[in-house]
Motif scaffolding. Structure first.
Motif, PDB file in Angstrom:
ATOM      1  N   VAL A  65      -7.786  11.365  -9.286  1.00  0.00           N
ATOM      2  CA  VAL A  65      -8.742  11.077  -8.116  1.00  0.00           C
ATOM      3  C   VAL A  65      -7.206  10.083  -7.440  1.00  0.00           C
ATOM      4  O   VAL A  65      -6.712   9.273  -7.590  1.00  0.00           O
ATOM      5  N   TYR A  66      -8.496  10.300  -5.936  1.00  0.00           N
ATOM      6  CA  TYR A  66      -6.810   9.353  -4.811  1.00  0.00           C
ATOM      7  C   TYR A  66      -7.924   8.660  -4.202  1.00  0.00           C
ATOM      8  O   TYR A  66      -8.919   9.047  -3.689  1.00  0.00           O
ATOM      9  N   TYR A  67      -7.210   6.990  -4.486  1.00  0.00           N
ATOM     10  CA  TYR A  67      -7.641   6.341  -3.424  1.00  0.00           C
ATOM     11  C   TYR A  67      -6.852   5.818  -1.943  1.00  0.00           C
ATOM     12  O   TYR A  67      -6.038   6.308  -2.274  1.00  0.00           O
ATOM     13  N   CYS A  68      -7.947   5.382  -1.246  1.00  0.00           N
ATOM     14  CA  CYS A  68      -7.229   4.766  -0.335  1.00  0.00           C
ATOM     15  C   CYS A  68      -7.406   3.678  -0.273  1.00  0.00           C
ATOM     16  O   CYS A  68      -8.046   2.943  -0.855  1.00  0.00           O
ATOM     17  N   ALA A  69      -6.416   2.876   0.777  1.00  0.00           N
ATOM     18  CA  ALA A  69      -6.642   1.111   0.018  1.00  0.00           C
ATOM     19  C   ALA A  69      -6.474   0.396   1.502  1.00  0.00           C
ATOM     20  O   ALA A  69      -5.136   0.834   2.843  1.00  0.00           O
ATOM     21  N   LEU A  70      -6.427  -0.663   1.607  1.00  0.00           N
ATOM     22  CA  LEU A  70      -6.879  -1.665   2.654  1.00  0.00           C
ATOM     23  C   LEU A  70      -6.387  -3.008   2.569  1.00  0.00           C
ATOM     24  O   LEU A  70      -6.899  -4.089   1.298  1.00  0.00           O
ATOM     25  N   PRO A  71      -4.887  -3.759   3.186  1.00  0.00           N
ATOM     26  CA  PRO A  71      -5.150  -5.019   2.377  1.00  0.00           C
ATOM     27  C   PRO A  71      -6.438  -6.281   3.343  1.00  0.00           C
ATOM     28  O   PRO A  71      -6.911  -5.777   4.151  1.00  0.00           O
ATOM     29  N   LYS A  72      -5.505  -7.393   2.822  1.00  0.00           N
ATOM     30  CA  LYS A  72      -6.777  -8.529   3.397  1.00  0.00           C
ATOM     31  C   LYS A  72      -6.930  -8.371   4.586  1.00  0.00           C
ATOM     32  O   LYS A  72      -7.726  -8.905   5.932  1.00  0.00           O
ATOM     33  N   GLU A  73      -5.321  -8.734   5.077  1.00  0.00           N
ATOM     34  CA  GLU A  73      -5.037  -9.530   5.897  1.00  0.00           C
ATOM     35  C   GLU A  73      -4.260  -8.287   6.690  1.00  0.00           C
ATOM     36  O   GLU A  73      -3.907  -7.578   6.486  1.00  0.00           O
ATOM     37  N   ARG A  74      -4.199  -9.002   7.878  1.00  0.00           N
ATOM     38  CA  ARG A  74      -3.611  -7.755   8.753  1.00  0.00           C
ATOM     39  C   ARG A  74      -2.243  -8.186   8.933  1.00  0.00           C
ATOM     40  O   ARG A  74      -0.809  -9.279   8.560  1.00  0.00           O
ATOM     41  N   ASN A  75      -1.150  -6.928   9.296  1.00  0.00           N
ATOM     42  CA  ASN A  75       0.710  -7.785   9.510  1.00  0.00           C
ATOM     43  C   ASN A  75       1.221  -7.521   8.501  1.00  0.00           C
ATOM     44  O   ASN A  75       1.739  -7.656   8.231  1.00  0.00           O
ATOM     45  N   ALA A  76       0.395  -7.154   7.097  1.00  0.00           N
ATOM     46  CA  ALA A  76       0.973  -7.121   5.544  1.00  0.00           C
ATOM     47  C   ALA A  76       1.817  -5.917   5.390  1.00  0.00           C
ATOM     48  O   ALA A  76       1.579  -5.481   6.735  1.00  0.00           O
ATOM     49  N   SER A  77       3.088  -5.768   5.056  1.00  0.00           N
ATOM     50  CA  SER A  77       4.130  -5.229   4.830  1.00  0.00           C
ATOM     51  C   SER A  77       2.943  -4.267   3.507  1.00  0.00           C
ATOM     52  O   SER A  77       1.986  -4.454   3.208  1.00  0.00           O
ATOM     53  N   VAL A  78       3.842  -3.060   3.383  1.00  0.00           N
ATOM     54  CA  VAL A  78       3.425  -2.048   2.914  1.00  0.00           C
ATOM     55  C   VAL A  78       3.660  -2.524   1.201  1.00  0.00           C
ATOM     56  O   VAL A  78       4.370  -2.297   0.803  1.00  0.00           O
ATOM     57  N   GLY A  79       2.559  -2.661   0.324  1.00  0.00           N
ATOM     58  CA  GLY A  79       3.048  -2.839  -0.866  1.00  0.00           C
ATOM     59  C   GLY A  79       3.038  -2.275  -1.680  1.00  0.00           C
ATOM     60  O   GLY A  79       1.779  -0.916  -1.359  1.00  0.00           O
ATOM     61  N   ARG A  80       3.497  -1.629  -2.892  1.00  0.00           N
ATOM     62  CA  ARG A  80       3.209  -0.706  -3.798  1.00  0.00           C
ATOM     63  C   ARG A  80       2.938  -0.515  -4.934  1.00  0.00           C
ATOM     64  O   ARG A  80       1.994  -0.126  -5.671  1.00  0.00           O
ATOM     65  N   ASP A  81       2.340  -3.090  -5.249  1.00  0.00           N
ATOM     66  CA  ASP A  81       1.586  -2.759  -6.127  1.00  0.00           C
ATOM     67  C   ASP A  81       0.100  -3.149  -5.371  1.00  0.00           C
ATOM     68  O   ASP A  81      -0.373  -3.371  -4.707  1.00  0.00           O
ATOM     69  N   TRP A 129     -10.630  -0.720  -1.111  1.00  0.00           N
ATOM     70  CA  TRP A 129     -11.063   0.502  -1.847  1.00  0.00           C
ATOM     71  C   TRP A 129     -12.442   1.551  -1.303  1.00  0.00           C
ATOM     72  O   TRP A 129     -12.507   0.646  -1.303  1.00  0.00           O
ATOM     73  N   GLY A 130     -11.578   3.032  -1.011  1.00  0.00           N
ATOM     74  CA  GLY A 130     -12.872   3.905  -0.688  1.00  0.00           C
ATOM     75  C   GLY A 130     -12.827   3.856  -2.284  1.00  0.00           C
ATOM     76  O   GLY A 130     -12.313   3.388  -2.619  1.00  0.00           O
ATOM     77  N   GLN A 131     -13.790   5.204  -2.517  1.00  0.00           N
ATOM     78  CA  GLN A 131     -14.763   5.107  -3.608  1.00  0.00           C
ATOM     79  C   GLN A 131     -13.800   5.885  -4.617  1.00  0.00           C
ATOM     80  O   GLN A 131     -13.671   6.297  -5.537  1.00  0.00           O
ATOM     81  N   GLY A 132     -12.526   6.731  -3.593  1.00  0.00           N
ATOM     82  CA  GLY A 132     -11.566   7.900  -4.307  1.00  0.00           C
ATOM     83  C   GLY A 132     -12.604   9.326  -4.465  1.00  0.00           C
ATOM     84  O   GLY A 132     -13.702  10.209  -4.343  1.00  0.00           O
ATOM     85  N   THR A 133     -11.316  10.144  -3.738  1.00  0.00           N
ATOM     86  CA  THR A 133     -11.716  12.075  -4.638  1.00  0.00           C
ATOM     87  C   THR A 133     -10.775  12.420  -4.935  1.00  0.00           C
ATOM     88  O   THR A 133      -9.908  12.280  -5.402  1.00  0.00           O
ATOM     89  N   GLN A 134     -11.439  13.015  -5.768  1.00  0.00           N
ATOM     90  CA  GLN A 134     -10.845  13.791  -6.997  1.00  0.00           C
ATOM     91  C   GLN A 134     -10.530  15.218  -6.060  1.00  0.00           C
ATOM     92  O   GLN A 134     -10.660  16.379  -5.736  1.00  0.00           O
ATOM     93  N   VAL A 135      -9.025  15.012  -6.881  1.00  0.00           N
ATOM     94  CA  VAL A 135      -8.378  16.031  -6.711  1.00  0.00           C
ATOM     95  C   VAL A 135      -7.379  16.651  -7.688  1.00  0.00           C
ATOM     96  O   VAL A 135      -6.962  16.469  -8.690  1.00  0.00           O
TER      97      VAL A 135
END
Length: 125
Positions: A92-108, A115-121
């Motif tokens: 299941v694939y999810y898109c995600a958005l941090p709470k704050e603007r200008n955040a760096s890309v986190g891998r955690d 979070w999006g609801q997820g889409t099955q692949v």
């Protein structure tokens, strides 16, 4: 903020899919965006992230060279182009958005708040 992911489905090994994630409720032009996936029995894992400028992209080793993340701020949408798909990409694939603007890309996954609801692949023959 709501994230709506779509574009998943079934594909044969070697095939391609493009996932989309549309954001509503907030203009995300200054937000980092990311994609994660979660297979049954496994934790949610980082796949790809794109900075709010769109100038930098980051990928996990498992998808680097096969997947490509992009964004269209005019449409408040982030994409994940997936090529050369393998059975182990099934999740299941999810898109995600941090709470704050200008955040760096986190891998955690804990770096992301929305979070999006997820889409099955599913990749199988």
């Amino acid at each position: 903020v709501q994230l709506q992911a779509c574009g998943g489905g079934w594909v044969q090994p070697g095939g391609s899919l493009r996932l989309s994630c549309a954001a509503s409720g907030r203009t995300f032009s200054r937000y980092t965006m990311a994609w994660f996936r979660q297979a049954p029995g496994e934790e949610r894992k980082f796949l790809a992230g794109i900075t709010w400028t769109g100038n930098q992209r980051y990928y996990s080793d498992s998808v680097n060279g096969r997947f490509a993340i992009s964004r269209d701020d005019a449409k408040n949408t982030v994409y994940l182009q997936m090529n050369s798909l393998k059975p182990e990409d099934t999740a299941v694939y999810y898109c995600a958005l941090p709470k704050e603007r200008n955040a760096s890309v986190g891998r955690d996954s804990r770096a992301y708040y929305y979070w999006g609801q997820g889409t099955q692949v599913t990749v199988s023959s």
